[in-house]
Every structure is written in C-alpha cells, then in structure tokens.
Design a protein around this motif. Structure first.
Motif, mmCIF file in Angstrom:
data_model
loop_
_atom_site.group_PDB
_atom_site.id
_atom_site.type_symbol
_atom_site.label_atom_id
_atom_site.label_comp_id
_atom_site.label_asym_id
_atom_site.label_seq_id
_atom_site.Cartn_x
_atom_site.Cartn_y
_atom_site.Cartn_z
ATOM 1 N N ASN A 175 0.828 -1.217 0.000
ATOM 2 C CA ASN A 175 0.000 0.000 0.000
ATOM 3 C C ASN A 175 0.856 1.258 0.000
ATOM 4 O O ASN A 175 0.582 2.212 -0.731
ATOM 5 C CB ASN A 175 -0.949 0.020 1.206
ATOM 6 C CG ASN A 175 -2.155 -0.867 1.007
ATOM 7 O OD1 ASN A 175 -2.456 -1.257 -0.115
ATOM 8 N ND2 ASN A 175 -2.828 -1.209 2.092
ATOM 9 N N THR A 179 1.018 3.834 -3.104
ATOM 10 C CA THR A 179 0.633 5.241 -2.898
ATOM 11 C C THR A 179 1.748 6.188 -3.304
ATOM 12 O O THR A 179 1.507 7.197 -3.974
ATOM 13 C CB THR A 179 0.256 5.477 -1.415
ATOM 14 O OG1 THR A 179 -0.806 4.582 -1.075
ATOM 15 C CG2 THR A 179 -0.182 6.899 -1.171
ATOM 16 N N ARG A 183 1.539 8.910 -6.291
ATOM 17 C CA ARG A 183 1.750 10.331 -5.999
ATOM 18 C C ARG A 183 2.847 10.912 -6.884
ATOM 19 O O ARG A 183 2.709 12.004 -7.434
ATOM 20 C CB ARG A 183 2.107 10.498 -4.524
ATOM 21 C CG ARG A 183 2.104 11.939 -4.040
ATOM 22 C CD ARG A 183 2.345 12.029 -2.536
ATOM 23 N NE ARG A 183 1.227 11.458 -1.801
ATOM 24 C CZ ARG A 183 1.348 10.572 -0.818
ATOM 25 N NH1 ARG A 183 2.538 10.149 -0.441
ATOM 26 N NH2 ARG A 183 0.289 10.103 -0.201
#
Length: 202
Positions: A175, A179, A183
């Motif tokens: 995760n 992420t 980003r």
C-alpha cells in the motif's frame, strides 16, 4: 548479458513461447547538483515472460535461476503470477505438462505493482518506489492508444509512447509503495496513466 544463454536453457527445460522485452533498471538517486548534471546510469535489463502449467513451474524456475545466475545479488529476479484463463491459437508453442487447474497458494505474500505512465515520468515513479522500500523497479517501454486516436488535433498533443514501471514487494508494504508511486506520477490526474497490483504466487 545472460539473456541468450538463459533463454536457450529455458527452452531446453521446456519453456516454449518465450517473449523478451527490453527494459532498464533503477538505482537510488541521492539528488543534488552533481547528480542532476551527471545522472546515474540506468542498467540495461530484459524482462522474459512465458506461460507454464503449475506442474512444470518449479522445474523451469530452477532452470531460470541456474542459467541466469539469479541466486547472485543484483543479477535479477523471477516471480510467477497465477493465470486463471489463457486464450491462444492452436499453433502457439505452449509448454507441456500435466493439465492441472489447481492454483498455487500464495506462500510468499508478495504483490507485483505495475504503473503505466507517460514517457519521461517513469524515473520519478521508480525513485518513489525505491524510497518506499521496493527492491529494484524495472522500467519497460510500450505504446498506448485510446479515444484520442480518433481526434487528430488532440493526438498531436499526447504521444502514444508509454513507460511501464514494475516492482515486486511484500504485501505488507504494497500500500505504501503503491501510494508513493501514484503520488510521484500524479496518476490520479486525468490522462496521467493507471496502476494495478497482482498477487504473486511464487
């Protein structure tokens, strides 16, 4: 450098229909003025893919490790992803073996993350993956298409060239890595690309 001998040994072991894709690796870049002027080299790599039945997977994996020296640090990696369904022509060279439909248990709890982005963005995404703890992301190249292909004016502003960033991480870290990569590539913005993860069985 080990590609031709590795593919030859894999074919002798029974891996048929072998595809190889040109790629490059990523290394941690500490930043700073000197590294902007003289960026570190991106090691040339090759991604090799083939379909094998579960009954042949371990034998061919062992052949890949031996022929490409994957037991040595920094020489590469091998992983398998379960394939629930495959469609191919009758003359496709499929590896033999027992027809076994059982799925391998995911003992390693790993995930493969793939991010497809615009050309020139992959390096930032690979650096974000490295910073989040992903070992050695690999970048491959491709071409994409879609609705813009039918609108000549907009197609001029967005080329079809794409870059793919692949990495395999522990599920516990996936995760955070996912992420950070999203980003860095601003994947949530329209037209920036997309990402997905696949459970790795071995």
């Amino acid at each position: 450098d080990s590609l031709s001998s590795a593919v030859s040994e894999l074919q002798k072991a029974g891996a048929l229909g072998v595809f190889h894709i040109a790629a490059r690796g990523s290394i941690i870049n500490e930043g700073g003025l000197l590294s902007k002027m003289f960026p570190p080299p991106s090691p040339e790599q090759c991604l090799v893919q083939f379909l094998v039945p579960d009954s042949e997977k371990q034998r061919i994996t062992d052949a890949a490790i031996a022929s490409a020296r994957l037991d040595k640090v920094g020489s590469g990696a091998i992983f398998s992803i379960s394939c629930n369904n495959a469609h191919f022509t009758s003359n496709f060279p499929l590896t033999g073996g027992n027809d076994d439909s059982s799925l391998t248990s995911e003992v390693n709890a790993l995930e493969a993350i793939c991010c497809i982005c615009e050309k020139g963005v992959a390096e930032d995404i690979a650096q974000a993956a490295l910073s989040a703890g992903a070992p050695g992301p690999t970048v491959t190249f491709g071409e994409g298409g879609g609705i813009r292909d039918k609108i000549p004016l907009l197609r001029m502003t967005k080329g079809p060239e794409k870059e793919f960033v692949w990495c395999v991480v522990d599920r516990a870290e996936s995760n955070e890595v996912f992420t950070n990569m999203a980003r860095a590539g601003r994947i949530t913005e329209p037209g920036r690309g997309f990402m997905y993860s696949i459970p790795v069985s071995d």
